[in-house]
Design an enzyme around this catalytic site. Structure first.
Site, PDB file in Angstrom:
ATOM      1  N   GLU A   1      46.463  37.318  41.659  1.00  0.00           N
ATOM      2  CA  GLU A   1      45.441  36.355  42.059  1.00  0.00           C
ATOM      3  C   GLU A   1      45.493  35.165  41.088  1.00  0.00           C
ATOM      4  O   GLU A   1      45.669  35.355  39.882  1.00  0.00           O
ATOM      5  CB  GLU A   1      44.087  37.069  41.967  1.00  0.00           C
ATOM      6  CG  GLU A   1      42.876  36.269  42.360  1.00  0.00           C
ATOM      7  CD  GLU A   1      41.594  37.108  42.228  1.00  0.00           C
ATOM      8  OE1 GLU A   1      41.656  38.208  41.639  1.00  0.00           O
ATOM      9  OE2 GLU A   1      40.544  36.656  42.717  1.00  0.00           O
TER      10      GLU A   1
ATOM     11  N   LYS B   1      40.139  33.786  50.008  1.00  0.00           N
ATOM     12  CA  LYS B   1      39.373  34.998  49.663  1.00  0.00           C
ATOM     13  C   LYS B   1      37.968  34.929  50.245  1.00  0.00           C
ATOM     14  O   LYS B   1      37.256  33.935  50.043  1.00  0.00           O
ATOM     15  CB  LYS B   1      39.324  35.131  48.132  1.00  0.00           C
ATOM     16  CG  LYS B   1      38.686  36.399  47.613  1.00  0.00           C
ATOM     17  CD  LYS B   1      38.777  36.435  46.073  1.00  0.00           C
ATOM     18  CE  LYS B   1      38.249  37.728  45.483  1.00  0.00           C
ATOM     19  NZ  LYS B   1      38.361  37.737  44.002  1.00  0.00           N
TER      20      LYS B   1
ATOM     21  N   CYS C   1      41.938  40.825  45.683  1.00  0.00           N
ATOM     22  CA  CYS C   1      41.090  41.509  44.708  1.00  0.00           C
ATOM     23  C   CYS C   1      39.873  42.182  45.352  1.00  0.00           C
ATOM     24  O   CYS C   1      40.027  43.146  46.099  1.00  0.00           O
ATOM     25  CB  CYS C   1      40.696  40.532  43.599  1.00  0.00           C
ATOM     26  SG  CYS C   1      40.306  41.347  42.025  1.00  0.00           S
TER      27      CYS C   1
END
Lengths: 271, 271
Positions: free
Chosen positions: A42, A111, A144
């Protein structure tokens, strides 16, 4: 068999030029060794532990930045999935992942589940992840904390992803001796319940006092971690039969869970 | 703190009277030791590895059978969650769990996800699990393979269960050295992603050649297994804040997953 390669590069906050070189070198090294899927952490191009929104923004890169031309040139026969701070055309900053092959950027995912202080400088994405068709199987990203939502991993399975490529930055948390990191366990369960592979690329070492978990690993379709670099047939999870009479997706019971918050069954009170 | 006690009783197929005594003794022993929640295996009163539908049916017990009066008398201050083959008023056979306290049967849940040959003699349940209010927290059951559907564990969390009490019969499967059984890993992930406890009562030993996993354990709200008998505050998972800015349930993004099979994002084809 496909060589899946998680490359835990270590960016240096503020060193934009150096970070571009570090990422390119990591991709090139993996491809030279035969990698066909390369996963980066990330925010691999700019770092994670920002002090303020201005510093995060300074790490921002547009999705059509020449940086990705470099990734495409380095990719060879591989597909690269890597995290970056995306400066959108709308002027907003996203915590994104680019899926890049030799033809260029195939897709970008923003995200959708932001962790803690990320909410101070990133805008959450508004769409579920794209899934790209590749020579090695269908690949979709999650970033994540996204992985901790079983709805998300299920969504990718329902859309027939073979591999979830997951750039992550996992701050290390306490765990009992002998146990995997909790985030790994969640990924293992997601892989097994959905019969798909999950390739996690985490950071290692520390950044501004945050110690990373170093949890890079490829989880196979049975839910077992195989290490950060492994040869695997990503398509094996397409067979979702678990027994002669059980199928991981067809056995779901959407009829039970049709949107009613009480799930159709009242709480039993008193006795 | 609540003493949660998983009691892996071993029924003998066909020995209906003996099985009733075995189960009662297991409940009594646990309650004598101070147990406040007692979990028994799936089909604890009749066994699992049936030869045919007739044998399964012979193990059937009605939900108002006097057997449960015995459970209620033995329960003392405890809540008992145990599996049994339920002969329904509709004449059908279900793989069920009874939730019993000193007042009698509080609720019955019929397994909604049947495994393999169970489909030959049991009818799947038509409702999500009940949740009962107890002095120790809100308790809801799931039975064995049900646990492998993250939709189900999420449903119980959304309905504010503190503890999933899970009667199971896990046939032992191969796993890499040092790993938990895969079913345990799935339960650990469910506990952590939902911040609730899961008490699993599995069989041990073998039955007609099927070797059980012996996976009884209580998983805490952080996802860590604590063993089959443990003192735990079941309400601790009511705090679903994961960080100053993250909440296990409120961070979900139902807006992304609004029933469209493609999840709102087309597959990216070609390059």
């Amino acid at each position: 068999m496909t060589l899946v390669w998680c490359a835990p590069v270590t960016p240096v906050i503020g060193d934009h030029e150096g970070n571009r070189h570090r990422v390119l070198a990591a991709i090139s090294d993996a491809v030279t060794e035969g990698a066909r899927v390369v996963v980066l952490p990330e925010l691999a191009t700019g770092g994670y532990v920002f002090t303020d929104a201005g510093e995060a923004r300074a790490a921002g890169v547009a999705a059509d930045d020449p940086m990705f031309t470099g990734w495409a040139r380095a990719a060879g026969a591989a597909v690269v999935v890597g995290g970056f701070a995306e400066l959108g055309r709308d002027g907003l900053l996203y915590n994104s992942a680019a899926l890049v092959d030799s033809g260029g950027v195939r897709a970008v995912y923003r995200k959708t589940h932001l962790w803690d202080r990320e909410k101070l400088w990133f805008t959450p994405g508004a769409s579920v992840p794209p899934i790209i068709e590749t020579a090695y199987g269908r690949i979709g990203p999650l970033i994540c904390y996204d992985l901790e939502f079983p709805e998300m991993t299920r969504n990718l399975a329902e859309r027939r992803a073979d591999l979830i490529a997951a750039p992550v930055n996992w701050p290390r948390v306490d765990r009992p001796g002998g146990e995997h990191p909790p985030e790994t366990i969640i990924a293992m369960a997601a892989a097994r319940t959905n019969r798909l592979c999950v390739a996690i690329c985490d950071r290692a070492g520390t950044e501004r006092g945050v110690r990373w978990t170093g949890g890079s690993t490829v989880v196979d379709e049975h839910g077992w971690p195989r290490g950060p670099v492994t040869e695997i047939d990503l398509r094996r999870g397409r067979d979702k039969w678990l027994s002669p009479r059980n199928h991981a997706l067809d056995d779901r019971r959407p009829d039970l869970l049709s949107g009613k918050e009480d799930g159709g069954m009242p709480l039993v009170r008193g006795s």
